[in-house]
Design a protein around this motif. Structure first.
Motif, mmCIF file in Angstrom:
data_model
loop_
_atom_site.group_PDB
_atom_site.id
_atom_site.type_symbol
_atom_site.label_atom_id
_atom_site.label_comp_id
_atom_site.label_asym_id
_atom_site.label_seq_id
_atom_site.Cartn_x
_atom_site.Cartn_y
_atom_site.Cartn_z
ATOM 1 N N GLN A 145 36.775 37.261 26.286
ATOM 2 C CA GLN A 145 37.222 36.526 25.431
ATOM 3 C C GLN A 145 36.648 38.463 24.159
ATOM 4 N N ARG A 146 36.105 39.177 24.526
ATOM 5 C CA ARG A 146 36.165 40.329 24.241
ATOM 6 C C ARG A 146 36.746 40.587 23.329
ATOM 7 N N GLU A 147 38.161 40.918 24.677
ATOM 8 C CA GLU A 147 39.440 42.158 23.575
ATOM 9 C C GLU A 147 40.194 40.650 23.522
ATOM 10 N N ASN A 148 40.307 39.028 23.445
ATOM 11 C CA ASN A 148 40.784 38.014 22.946
ATOM 12 C C ASN A 148 42.208 38.541 24.063
ATOM 13 N N LEU A 149 42.144 38.611 25.471
ATOM 14 C CA LEU A 149 42.930 38.310 26.204
ATOM 15 C C LEU A 149 43.625 37.422 26.715
ATOM 16 N N THR A 150 44.953 37.314 27.524
ATOM 17 C CA THR A 150 45.372 36.123 28.110
ATOM 18 C C THR A 150 45.556 36.174 29.100
ATOM 19 N N VAL A 151 45.415 34.965 29.510
ATOM 20 C CA VAL A 151 45.348 35.223 31.496
ATOM 21 C C VAL A 151 45.955 36.113 32.339
ATOM 22 N N ARG A 152 47.477 36.417 31.905
ATOM 23 C CA ARG A 152 48.523 37.737 31.928
ATOM 24 C C ARG A 152 48.000 39.568 31.949
ATOM 25 N N GLN A 153 47.323 39.433 31.150
ATOM 26 C CA GLN A 153 47.306 40.695 30.839
ATOM 27 C C GLN A 153 45.292 40.913 31.394
ATOM 28 N N LEU A 154 44.383 39.836 31.249
ATOM 29 C CA LEU A 154 43.320 39.887 32.074
ATOM 30 C C LEU A 154 43.226 40.766 33.860
ATOM 31 N N ALA A 155 44.505 39.899 34.259
ATOM 32 C CA ALA A 155 45.196 39.627 35.438
ATOM 33 C C ALA A 155 45.349 40.748 35.609
ATOM 34 N N SER B 284 50.280 39.637 42.399
ATOM 35 C CA SER B 284 49.057 40.677 43.216
ATOM 36 C C SER B 284 48.562 40.514 41.912
ATOM 37 N N ALA B 285 48.252 40.103 40.180
ATOM 38 C CA ALA B 285 47.149 40.514 39.983
ATOM 39 C C ALA B 285 46.598 39.984 40.091
ATOM 40 N N ILE B 286 47.055 38.378 40.052
ATOM 41 C CA ILE B 286 47.062 36.890 39.810
ATOM 42 C C ILE B 286 45.457 36.126 41.287
ATOM 43 N N ALA B 287 46.129 36.860 42.008
ATOM 44 C CA ALA B 287 45.728 36.854 43.488
ATOM 45 C C ALA B 287 44.014 37.352 43.239
ATOM 46 N N GLN B 288 44.378 38.350 43.085
ATOM 47 C CA GLN B 288 42.618 39.468 43.049
ATOM 48 C C GLN B 288 42.155 38.687 41.767
ATOM 49 N N LEU B 289 42.668 38.142 40.531
ATOM 50 C CA LEU B 289 42.107 37.296 39.733
ATOM 51 C C LEU B 289 41.117 36.528 40.429
ATOM 52 N N SER B 290 42.140 35.137 41.191
ATOM 53 C CA SER B 290 41.134 34.386 41.880
ATOM 54 C C SER B 290 40.197 34.599 42.689
ATOM 55 N N ILE B 291 40.192 35.769 43.038
ATOM 56 C CA ILE B 291 39.378 35.695 44.378
ATOM 57 C C ILE B 291 37.761 36.242 42.876
ATOM 58 N N THR B 292 38.421 37.066 41.744
ATOM 59 C CA THR B 292 37.301 37.808 41.030
ATOM 60 C C THR B 292 36.555 36.223 40.755
ATOM 61 N N PRO C 242 45.038 31.731 26.234
ATOM 62 C CA PRO C 242 44.102 32.903 27.272
ATOM 63 C C PRO C 242 43.262 31.787 28.336
ATOM 64 N N LEU C 243 42.329 32.568 28.654
ATOM 65 C CA LEU C 243 41.166 31.759 29.938
ATOM 66 C C LEU C 243 41.337 30.331 29.916
ATOM 67 N N PRO C 244 41.597 29.508 30.425
ATOM 68 C CA PRO C 244 40.621 28.461 29.851
ATOM 69 C C PRO C 244 39.272 28.311 30.034
ATOM 70 N N GLU C 245 37.992 27.373 30.624
ATOM 71 C CA GLU C 245 37.006 27.122 31.324
ATOM 72 C C GLU C 245 36.926 27.398 32.814
ATOM 73 N N ILE C 246 36.315 28.424 33.074
ATOM 74 C CA ILE C 246 35.874 28.096 35.186
ATOM 75 C C ILE C 246 35.070 27.727 35.166
ATOM 76 N N PRO C 247 35.381 26.997 36.315
ATOM 77 C CA PRO C 247 34.142 26.338 36.586
ATOM 78 C C PRO C 247 33.492 27.307 37.677
ATOM 79 N N GLU C 248 31.734 26.886 37.811
ATOM 80 C CA GLU C 248 31.176 27.936 37.978
ATOM 81 C C GLU C 248 31.705 27.464 40.200
#
Ligand SMILES: Cc1cc2nc3c(=O)[nH]c(=O)nc-3n(C[C@H](O)[C@H](O)[C@H](O)COP(=O)(O)O)c2cc1C
Length: 448
Positions: A345-355, A302-310, A323-329
């Protein structure tokens, strides 16, 4: 000595918490949304801690999130606010009771009656969080196929406010003479028939309820847009904003208070209370660890579904532990995307942690010891970022108890928060004037 400016504190109550992982946290009450006894104990604890208000959010549909996220979310269901707050009114004495009600899907006569009733029942503790309802799914529950446009919703909200406050002024405060000798129950000269016919609404009046203890329940507003801020400046007495940090809060604070001055209102008659998620620990590291544990309870799917929307980009293929790769506009919300990237970037989060962070609770957070949390609150108050906060508890009951038993005494020690309620009504707690009746001068009879 000039008195220290005081913080105003609301409690942003989702009974299980607003955080998506909260119901799985050790010691949490997963059934609290419909366990009235638990909710009573929360309200009473908040009152002991001298909170200004218990705020009940409301939605007129299950939240419009992907089913993968919804099926794991305790925020999917909750009590209808008036029913709940009326019951809480009987079991508390001082704390304010703020209900959310929609100007898009309700009728002004209904709203005016319910809030006037809650204000009478609670002895002057009611507040109305005016929302225009952003969730388009609500329209489908009210016989409509499409949601009303944003500007039209706000136009209706403005007129709705005039009608509801006009209805609350239907009777002068002294209209009900109840003279047993003459048999006159009320003075018809002290009753006003509204007779409203406007662009959106037509309401004759009068309201069939006596003017309530606060005159008008306290008006709360939570819109963020240009139209939302203008409505707040013209009508609101409390704003539940949602800035993410002090730098974004300060211009918003100045903007709303400036707009108030331009419409001839006293800026002190509106309290800006951003939602703030508070996690308390013995040390900052312990508080951060509690938050990390809580975030880890948000399911990855569910976290990754929300992150994709964001992000406006499918994140499900990313390596969760890199770490989060480059995201196109993309065409999605620019600010949401940028904030997510900056946070990673600020908190050095992985994709999982960010999501999991954003999927849990993505807004403003104070995570630390009672002293560091009080430092931050004090800074916001002194730098005109807010007049207080609408506190979001990370998990209940413990997260609420931590704020009540540890942060509040620290704020009191610094002279930043009350030790006793100033009065009995929500207006008195917030330092707001009681509105005069727009149709009747006060106590005209007494002066004769
Ligand atoms: C702290 C806070 C609480 C809110 N509570 C509710 C709520 O209970 N029900 C609701 O329909 N909308 C709620 N909203 C959404 C706002 O009413 C509004 O729709 C949203 O902030 C978008 O504002 P805008 O339409 O002016 O852009 C809340 C917003 C904030 C910031």
């Amino acid at each position: 000595m000039v008195e220290r400016k005081q913080l105003k504190l609301g409690a942003f109550m989702r009974p299980v918490s607003l955080h998506a992982g909260a119901w799985r946290y050790p010691g949490a009450y997963p059934d609290a949304n419909f366990n009235f006894k638990h909710i009573v104990s929360f309200a009473q604890k908040l009152e002991q801690a001298k909170f200004d208000a218990f705020f009940m959010a409301d939605h007129l549909a299950v939240l419009n999130m992907p089913i993968e996220a919804l099926k794991r979310s305790h925020t999917v269901t909750s009590f209808e606010p008036f029913t709940l707050l009326s019951a809480l009114a009987a079991l508390t004495e001082k704390i304010g009771l703020v209900a959310t009600a929609s100007t898009t899907f309700d009728a002004p006569y209904h709203i005016a009656r319910r809030f006037a009733s809650l204000d009478h029942i609670s002895g002057g503790r009611a507040g109305w969080n005016i929302v225009t309802t952003s969730n388009p799914d609500a329209a489908l529950n009210f016989g409509l196929e499409e949601h009303m446009e944003h500007d039209e919703r706000y136009g209706r909200a403005r007129e709705f406010y005039d009608v509801v406050t006009g209805l609350w002024d239907s009777f002068a405060d002294d209209a009900f003479i109840r003279d047993t000798e003459s048999g006159i129950f009320f003075d018809p000269d002290r009753m006003h028939v509204l007779g409203h016919k406007g662009a959106e609404l037509s309401v004759r009046g009068p309201l069939n309820i006596a003017r309530s203890p606060q005159g008008w329940p306290v008006i709360v507003q939570a819109g963020q847009s240009e139209a939302g801020r203008q409505l707040a400046a013209e009508t609101a007495e409390v704003v539940f904003a949602a800035p993410r940090d002090l730098d974004t809060a300060k211009p918003m604070y100045a903007d709303i208070k400036g707009r108030m001055q331009r419409v001839g209102r006293n800026p002190d008659h509106l309290k800006i209370l951003p939602a703030a998620f508070i996690v308390v620990g013995d040390t900052v590291d312990e508080a951060k660890a509690k938050r990390a544990k809580l975030d880890s309870l948000v399911h990855y799917d569910s976290a990754i579904a929300q992150l994709s929307i964001t992000l406006g980009h499918d994140a499900s293929k990313f390596d969760p532990d890199a770490p989060l790769p480059e995201i196109p506009e993309s065409n999605a919300s620019k600010s949401g995307r940028e904030q997510a990237i900056r946070l990673a970037q600020r908190e050095n989060l992985t994709v999982r942690q960010l999501a999991q962070r954003l999927g849990g609770y993505g807004g403003l957070a104070f995570v630390g010891t009672p002293a560091t949390i009080a430092d931050e609150m004090e800074k916001w108050l002194d730098e005109r970022g807010s007049d207080g906060f609408n506190v979001v508890f990370p998990f209940l009951p413990q997260g609420l108890n931590d704020v009540a038993d540890r942060v509040i005494p620290e704020l009191q020690r610094r002279g930043l928060f009350r030790k006793e309620y100033e009065g009995t009504t929500l207006r008195e707690h917030l330092g707001l004037p009681r509105p005069e009746n727009r149709f009747f001068a006060p106590a005209a009879h007494a002066a004769q």
